[in-house]
Design a protein around this motif. Structure first.
Motif, mmCIF file in Angstrom:
data_model
loop_
_atom_site.group_PDB
_atom_site.id
_atom_site.type_symbol
_atom_site.label_atom_id
_atom_site.label_comp_id
_atom_site.label_asym_id
_atom_site.label_seq_id
_atom_site.Cartn_x
_atom_site.Cartn_y
_atom_site.Cartn_z
ATOM 1 N N LEU A 32 0.833 -1.221 0.055
ATOM 2 C CA LEU A 32 0.039 -0.203 0.077
ATOM 3 C C LEU A 32 0.727 1.272 0.206
ATOM 4 C CD1 LEU A 32 -2.732 -1.126 2.383
ATOM 5 C CD2 LEU A 32 -2.968 -0.775 -0.008
ATOM 6 N N ALA A 33 1.943 1.089 0.803
ATOM 7 C CA ALA A 33 2.719 2.366 0.710
ATOM 8 C C ALA A 33 3.478 2.645 -0.537
ATOM 9 C CB ALA A 33 4.012 2.059 1.884
ATOM 10 N N TYR A 34 3.987 1.448 -1.486
ATOM 11 C CA TYR A 34 4.661 1.469 -2.601
ATOM 12 C C TYR A 34 3.689 2.234 -3.519
ATOM 13 C CZ TYR A 34 6.845 0.405 -6.723
ATOM 14 O OH TYR A 34 7.702 0.671 -7.891
ATOM 15 N N ASN A 54 -12.069 4.301 -1.114
ATOM 16 C CA ASN A 54 -11.145 3.360 -1.791
ATOM 17 C C ASN A 54 -10.723 2.145 -0.794
ATOM 18 O OD1 ASN A 54 -9.502 1.756 -3.483
ATOM 19 N ND2 ASN A 54 -8.325 3.618 -3.949
ATOM 20 N N PRO A 55 -11.086 1.036 -0.918
ATOM 21 C CA PRO A 55 -10.625 0.131 0.048
ATOM 22 C C PRO A 55 -9.088 -0.298 -0.113
ATOM 23 C CG PRO A 55 -12.111 -0.895 -1.647
ATOM 24 C CD PRO A 55 -12.118 0.388 -1.780
ATOM 25 N N PHE A 56 -8.464 0.232 -1.078
ATOM 26 C CA PHE A 56 -6.862 -0.099 -1.373
ATOM 27 C C PHE A 56 -6.215 0.855 -0.774
ATOM 28 C CE2 PHE A 56 -9.315 -3.480 -3.617
ATOM 29 C CZ PHE A 56 -8.812 -4.723 -2.964
ATOM 30 N N SER A 57 -6.791 2.136 -0.265
ATOM 31 C CA SER A 57 -5.932 3.362 -0.326
ATOM 32 C C SER A 57 -5.098 3.185 1.054
ATOM 33 C CB SER A 57 -6.799 4.302 -0.105
ATOM 34 O OG SER A 57 -7.482 4.294 1.179
ATOM 35 N N TYR A 58 -4.209 3.791 1.225
ATOM 36 C CA TYR A 58 -3.193 3.851 2.561
ATOM 37 C C TYR A 58 -3.845 4.588 3.265
ATOM 38 C CZ TYR A 58 1.179 3.196 4.651
ATOM 39 O OH TYR A 58 2.029 2.703 5.587
ATOM 40 N N ALA A 62 -9.063 2.715 6.297
ATOM 41 C CA ALA A 62 -9.386 2.092 5.017
ATOM 42 C C ALA A 62 -9.416 0.460 5.302
ATOM 43 C CB ALA A 62 -8.370 2.125 3.728
ATOM 44 N N PRO A 63 -10.421 -0.379 4.898
ATOM 45 C CA PRO A 63 -10.567 -1.786 5.134
ATOM 46 C C PRO A 63 -9.305 -2.460 5.112
ATOM 47 C CG PRO A 63 -12.518 -0.849 3.931
ATOM 48 C CD PRO A 63 -11.427 0.216 3.893
ATOM 49 N N ILE A 64 -8.626 -2.351 3.920
ATOM 50 C CA ILE A 64 -7.307 -3.263 3.901
ATOM 51 C C ILE A 64 -6.309 -2.698 4.853
ATOM 52 C CG2 ILE A 64 -6.200 -1.446 2.016
ATOM 53 C CD1 ILE A 64 -6.250 -5.331 1.798
ATOM 54 N N GLU A 65 -6.122 -1.618 5.258
ATOM 55 C CA GLU A 65 -5.246 -1.194 6.291
ATOM 56 C C GLU A 65 -5.840 -1.632 7.910
ATOM 57 O OE1 GLU A 65 -2.223 0.192 8.269
ATOM 58 O OE2 GLU A 65 -2.650 0.206 6.054
ATOM 59 N N SER A 69 -3.506 -4.083 9.824
ATOM 60 C CA SER A 69 -3.321 -4.065 11.546
ATOM 61 C C SER A 69 -3.849 -4.846 12.425
ATOM 62 C CB SER A 69 -4.167 -2.400 11.844
ATOM 63 O OG SER A 69 -3.801 -1.523 11.084
ATOM 64 N N CYS A 70 -4.972 -5.506 12.106
ATOM 65 C CA CYS A 70 -5.449 -7.018 12.568
ATOM 66 C C CYS A 70 -4.640 -7.975 12.572
ATOM 67 C CB CYS A 70 -7.098 -7.201 12.378
ATOM 68 S SG CYS A 70 -8.132 -6.127 12.892
ATOM 69 N N LEU A 71 -3.869 -8.088 11.282
ATOM 70 C CA LEU A 71 -2.998 -9.216 11.280
ATOM 71 C C LEU A 71 -1.724 -9.193 12.017
ATOM 72 C CD1 LEU A 71 -3.467 -9.885 7.502
ATOM 73 C CD2 LEU A 71 -4.298 -11.326 9.129
ATOM 74 N N ILE A 72 -1.335 -7.954 11.998
ATOM 75 C CA ILE A 72 -0.154 -7.657 12.781
ATOM 76 C C ILE A 72 -0.382 -7.955 14.444
ATOM 77 C CG2 ILE A 72 1.542 -5.949 13.405
ATOM 78 C CD1 ILE A 72 1.399 -4.932 10.479
ATOM 79 N N PHE A 73 -1.341 -7.259 14.706
ATOM 80 C CA PHE A 73 -2.097 -7.488 16.063
ATOM 81 C C PHE A 73 -2.108 -8.936 16.483
ATOM 82 C CE2 PHE A 73 -4.844 -7.705 19.797
ATOM 83 C CZ PHE A 73 -4.400 -6.666 20.705
#
Length: 160
Positions: A32-34, A54-58, A62-65, A69-73
């Protein structure tokens, strides 16, 4: 959400799973940062409301962010750590408080001083993140020490 992920992780302690979850969440953030970086190079300006829709925004919500975050947590929740890092918890608010100012100063120093090509720019992101964390932690520790000395001094004056 955090409570449920923490409860899920309590019964599934596995460093392999933790590494996988953290890696996948981080990979989403890097991609996403790229994408955001490339959009900035092209000079694309996006309306703020469109940016958040936009679900793919940074964007932070945003849903993807949120998923990243949930995956990292969740990854940190299932990690089986033997060392005691509980002392760091007392510094989290101060680290959060100081990091924005330190980030602003350090990003200007690194951006103006180091970035000449894309390879160095990629390394500078990692370097900047590590330096900002360590300097924020140092500022938090120094602040806590001054706070404790001031508290002791005030308490001593009240006692006399």
């Amino acid at each position: 959400m955090g409570y449920k992920l923490h409860q899920w992780g309590k019964v599934r302690k596995s460093n392999r799973t933790a590494l996988l979850l953290i890696s996948f969440g981080t990979a989403i953030n890097v991609i996403l940062a790229y994408i955001n970086y490339i959009r900035g190079l092209k000079g694309l300006q996006v309306d703020v409301m469109q940016y958040y829709k936009n679900p793919f925004s940074y964007a932070p919500l945003a849903p993807i962010e949120v998923l990243a975050s949930c995956l990292i947590f969740a990854g940190f929740s299932v990690m089986d750590i033997k060392r005691d890092f509980s002392k760091l918890a007392g510094y989290t608010f101060l680290i959060y408080l100081f990091h924005a100012g330190i980030w602003d100063i350090m990003s200007r120093v690194i951006r103006d001083g180091l970035i000449e090509n894309q390879f160095v720019e990629g390394i500078s992101v990692v370097l900047l993140s590590a330096v900002v964390f360590l300097m924020s932690l140092l500022a938090a520790v120094v602040y806590k020490r001054f706070q404790m000395k001031h508290y002791e001094k005030v308490t001593e004056q009240k006692m006399n």
